[in-house]
Design an enzyme around this catalytic site. Structure first.
Site, PDB file in Angstrom:
ATOM      1  N   CYS A  63      45.384  51.013  48.688  1.00 64.92           N
ATOM      2  CA  CYS A  63      46.770  50.680  49.016  1.00 64.92           C
ATOM      3  C   CYS A  63      47.563  50.288  47.759  1.00 64.92           C
ATOM      4  CB  CYS A  63      46.803  49.619  50.110  1.00 64.92           C
ATOM      5  SG  CYS A  63      48.327  49.686  51.062  1.00 64.92           S
ATOM      6  N   HIS A 106      42.987  50.669  54.088  1.00 62.53           N
ATOM      7  CA  HIS A 106      42.199  49.478  53.732  1.00 62.53           C
ATOM      8  C   HIS A 106      40.784  49.527  54.317  1.00 62.53           C
ATOM      9  CE1 HIS A 106      45.332  46.756  52.053  1.00 62.53           C
ATOM     10  NE2 HIS A 106      46.147  47.469  52.802  1.00 62.53           N
ATOM     11  N   GLU A 144      38.322  47.909  53.554  1.00 65.96           N
ATOM     12  CA  GLU A 144      37.690  46.583  53.538  1.00 65.96           C
ATOM     13  C   GLU A 144      38.037  45.778  54.799  1.00 65.96           C
ATOM     14  OE1 GLU A 144      40.252  47.580  51.981  1.00 65.96           O
ATOM     15  OE2 GLU A 144      41.761  46.001  51.808  1.00 65.96           O
TER      16      GLU A 144
HETATM   17  N1  GLN Z   1      53.561  47.831  50.282  1.00 66.74           N
HETATM   18  C1  GLN Z   1      52.700  47.479  49.209  1.00 66.74           C
HETATM   19  C2  GLN Z   1      53.186  48.065  47.886  1.00 66.74           C
HETATM   20  O1  GLN Z   1      54.020  48.908  47.892  1.00 66.74           O
HETATM   21  C3  GLN Z   1      51.276  47.927  49.474  1.00 66.74           C
HETATM   22  C4  GLN Z   1      50.763  47.302  50.749  1.00 66.74           C
HETATM   23  C5  GLN Z   1      49.293  47.098  50.802  1.00 66.74           C
HETATM   24  O2  GLN Z   1      48.603  47.045  49.776  1.00 66.74           O
HETATM   25  N2  GLN Z   1      48.783  46.923  51.999  1.00 66.74           N
HETATM   26  O3  GLN Z   1      52.749  47.685  46.854  1.00 66.74           O
END
Ligand code: GLN
Length: 194
Positions: A77, A175, A177
């Site tokens: 992410c 994610h 995890e």
């Molecule tokens: N929205 C976050 C970003 O743009 C990422 C979100 C996340 O890691 N769950 O950095």
């Protein structure tokens, strides 16, 4: 084998829990000197601008780039955004992976969702390879995988790319995890082990 988890911001604790559940030695990484002790690194989800700014403040950008040229790094992410070479915004990036990402591509926090993904690469660690239940939280999408040696690992049904690999570098929009399915972590460990 020892795996580091970048612990500047975000859900690094959840990654450490999975690694320890798998019986792998794991350490929080906050300082450049700590990288020498680990064989692979996970960059967690969180907020990519914050992670990037803290990495600049802690003088981690160049050491992380050097690490990623030698050893496996997996970004989940926000971590995937930080690994990319292009987030289409002005923010500190490692630029290690030839992918272009689009932040917050699926809408706001309330638009977070979970979906079963077919990920053929996970057959390496799981013979039956059932769908991987993936959690998306204000996730980025991978708009393009730009290097010939980089590959798409997973897409949504409409073709949107949500996981990619370039050599020993991995990026996932979601994610792994946050569920009890450790196959993606096991897959990363095979990259560290090879
Ligand atoms: N929205 C976050 C970003 O743009 C990422 C979100 C996340 O890691 N769950 O950095």
């Amino acid at each position: 084998m020892k795996i580091g988890v970048l612990a500047l911001q975000g859900d690094f604790a959840e990654h450490l829990t999975v690694l320890r559940r798998l019986g792998v030695e794991a350490a929080e990484i906050r300082l450049p000197g700590e990288l020498a002790a680990v064989d692979g690194l996970i960059i967690p989800g969180g907020e990519s601008t914050t992670i990037g700014k803290l990495a600049v403040a802690y003088d981690l950008i160049e050491p992380l780039r050097a690490f990623g040229q030698q050893k496996p790094i997996w970004g989940t992410c926000a971590g995937a955004i930080f690994l990319s070479k292009d987030a289409q915004r002005d923010q500190p990036l490692l630029g290690l992976m030839d992918i272009t990402v689009q932040r917050n591509a699926f809408g706001r926090q309330v638009d977070s969702f979970e979906v079963g993904l077919d990920i053929p690469a996970l057959a390496r660690v799981s013979k039956e390879n059932p769908p991987f239940y993936a959690v998306f939280i204000r996730a980025p999408l991978i708009e393009s995988v730009d290097a010939p040696e980089a590959e798409t690992l997973a897409t949504l049904e409409d073709g949107t790319i949500v996981a990619a690999q370039q050599g020993k570098l991995l990026a996932t929009s979601f994610h792994p995890e946050l569920n009890q399915d450790d196959r993606f972590h096991q897959y990363f460990l095979t990259l560290v082990d090879s």
